[in-house]
Design a protein around this motif. Sequence first.
Motif, mmCIF file in Angstrom:
data_model
loop_
_atom_site.group_PDB
_atom_site.id
_atom_site.type_symbol
_atom_site.label_atom_id
_atom_site.label_comp_id
_atom_site.label_asym_id
_atom_site.label_seq_id
_atom_site.Cartn_x
_atom_site.Cartn_y
_atom_site.Cartn_z
ATOM 1 N N GLU A 41 0.827 -1.206 0.000
ATOM 2 C CA GLU A 41 0.000 0.000 0.000
ATOM 3 C C GLU A 41 0.869 1.266 0.000
ATOM 4 N N VAL A 42 1.911 1.256 0.821
ATOM 5 C CA VAL A 42 2.811 2.407 0.888
ATOM 6 C C VAL A 42 3.614 2.537 -0.404
ATOM 7 N N ARG A 43 3.971 1.391 -0.990
ATOM 8 C CA ARG A 43 4.715 1.403 -2.247
ATOM 9 C C ARG A 43 3.903 2.055 -3.360
ATOM 10 N N ALA A 44 2.621 1.741 -3.432
ATOM 11 C CA ALA A 44 1.770 2.342 -4.462
ATOM 12 C C ALA A 44 1.687 3.862 -4.295
ATOM 13 N N ILE A 45 1.563 4.319 -3.040
ATOM 14 C CA ILE A 45 1.524 5.762 -2.772
ATOM 15 C C ILE A 45 2.860 6.400 -3.134
ATOM 16 N N THR A 46 3.946 5.717 -2.786
ATOM 17 C CA THR A 46 5.289 6.239 -3.060
ATOM 18 C C THR A 46 5.533 6.387 -4.553
ATOM 19 N N LEU A 47 5.156 5.364 -5.336
ATOM 20 C CA LEU A 47 5.336 5.442 -6.790
ATOM 21 C C LEU A 47 4.481 6.538 -7.408
ATOM 22 N N ALA A 48 3.294 6.761 -6.842
ATOM 23 C CA ALA A 48 2.448 7.839 -7.355
ATOM 24 C C ALA A 48 3.135 9.184 -7.177
ATOM 25 N N LYS A 49 3.850 9.366 -6.067
ATOM 26 C CA LYS A 49 4.570 10.615 -5.813
ATOM 27 C C LYS A 49 5.825 10.718 -6.686
ATOM 28 N N LEU A 50 6.483 9.584 -6.914
ATOM 29 C CA LEU A 50 7.675 9.594 -7.763
ATOM 30 C C LEU A 50 7.320 9.837 -9.224
ATOM 31 N N ALA A 51 6.108 9.447 -9.622
ATOM 32 C CA ALA A 51 5.564 9.722 -10.958
ATOM 33 C C ALA A 51 6.477 9.236 -12.081
ATOM 34 N N PRO A 52 6.561 7.903 -12.291
ATOM 35 C CA PRO A 52 7.410 7.378 -13.377
ATOM 36 C C PRO A 52 7.007 7.942 -14.732
ATOM 37 N N ILE A 53 7.992 8.436 -15.466
ATOM 38 C CA ILE A 53 7.773 9.029 -16.783
ATOM 39 C C ILE A 53 8.713 8.339 -17.765
ATOM 40 N N PRO A 54 8.231 7.951 -18.962
ATOM 41 C CA PRO A 54 9.091 7.248 -19.910
ATOM 42 C C PRO A 54 10.426 7.959 -20.128
ATOM 43 N N GLY A 55 11.490 7.154 -20.103
ATOM 44 C CA GLY A 55 12.822 7.674 -20.373
ATOM 45 C C GLY A 55 13.540 8.264 -19.184
ATOM 46 N N GLN A 56 12.883 8.369 -18.031
ATOM 47 C CA GLN A 56 13.516 9.035 -16.895
ATOM 48 C C GLN A 56 14.244 8.045 -15.987
ATOM 49 N N LEU A 57 15.105 8.616 -15.113
ATOM 50 C CA LEU A 57 16.018 7.841 -14.280
ATOM 51 C C LEU A 57 15.713 8.043 -12.798
ATOM 52 N N LEU A 58 15.692 6.939 -12.057
ATOM 53 C CA LEU A 58 15.446 6.948 -10.613
ATOM 54 C C LEU A 58 16.682 6.488 -9.854
#
Length: 408
Positions: free
Chosen positions: A243-260
Amino acid sequence: MSKQTEPWLTIVGIGEDGWNGLSPVAKSVLESAAHIYGGARHLQLLRSGDHDIACPMKAWPSPLAKGTEELAAIRGQRTVVLATGDPQWFGIGATLHRTFRAAEIEVIPHHSAFSLAASRLGWSLQTAETISLHGRPLDTLRGFLYPGAKIIALTSNGQAPAEIADLLADEGYGASTLTILEHLGGPREKVTSCEAEAYTEQAAELNTVAILVKPVPNTPVLSRSPGLPDAAFRHDGKMTKQEVRAITLAKLAPIPGQLLWDIGAGSGSIGIEWLRAAKNTRAFAIEPLEKRQVFIGGNAAALGTPQLKLVSGKAPEVFHDLPPPDAIFVGGGLTSDGIIEKCLQALPSGGRLVANAVTLEGEQVLAQSWKKFEGDLTRIAVSRADPIGGLTGWRPLMPVTQWSLVKS
């Protein structure tokens, strides 16, 4: 305005139909070339045709960089590089465009293996998953498996179809229809289909594999949307829960081509879900503990993200060795000296920073960061139903304090 450079380098796509399948324009370019480069198979296809090519034909050297150096040395002379099918689709075209200006290059594509395969199967190409397993980890395929998926994959050799069949069976998709397309577009073309579990053959070295994905009963289906079940990961307890992971990824906002940058990666769950969520994303998992590094590598392979890069070491000491990120997640190491400031320095404008804490010391760092840099400070409390004797009650997980910020 600068004068347009005249193209001197032509990339010609060639198929299994060789010289006879080339367009008049491609034939003219080859017959007027001063230099021709290609793989051994490409040159053999060309030599078998009835043409007036007088210039030397040279096999492309290894490593690839040596070939681009040779091209640079003859810059300006009429040169042709032969490629399989469409050079811009998992081909050498993109590599050469990174080395030379687009104005210097002309591309004459041939039919791609993807187009030919879709034509043979009657598939709509825009709805199919088109991937390359040529020189890439076979585990990449795991990230594209879901019921009803249509996958067309380039392969490296004749053993690849059998390896793909084994992988499908291991993942619970042994009922999938496997189609092996050999020597597409040429006189030796051969197309065979069977259930993945039943495939035991050796294919020709040049083959493309198409998969109509069908699960066997009770196969777990893993979405590419963030929030995979905790059971999908091997871990030692150091993992951001579903549940926390889903919220965290929503905040990180994965965008094609970007680096984490995934700092204190633990099981690698954040970096893995980032890679699954958007195309062509990249991620570095920073983890100092060897035991957890093993978890990260295993989880990345099992969940179809073998491209996850593992960085052995502590943050922020390893930052200087990494390319600039578009987003950073801090799941561990919050109490390291100056970690937040150094993360913010690494981020560009519009970059996202998300940090989670479950300890009082970590919460203190986040509260101070929120006061200093603003952003959003959130408390996430999750409870899950659990048996209590013969009844059911709520069992709370450790609350998580989350600070997130978009750098202005």
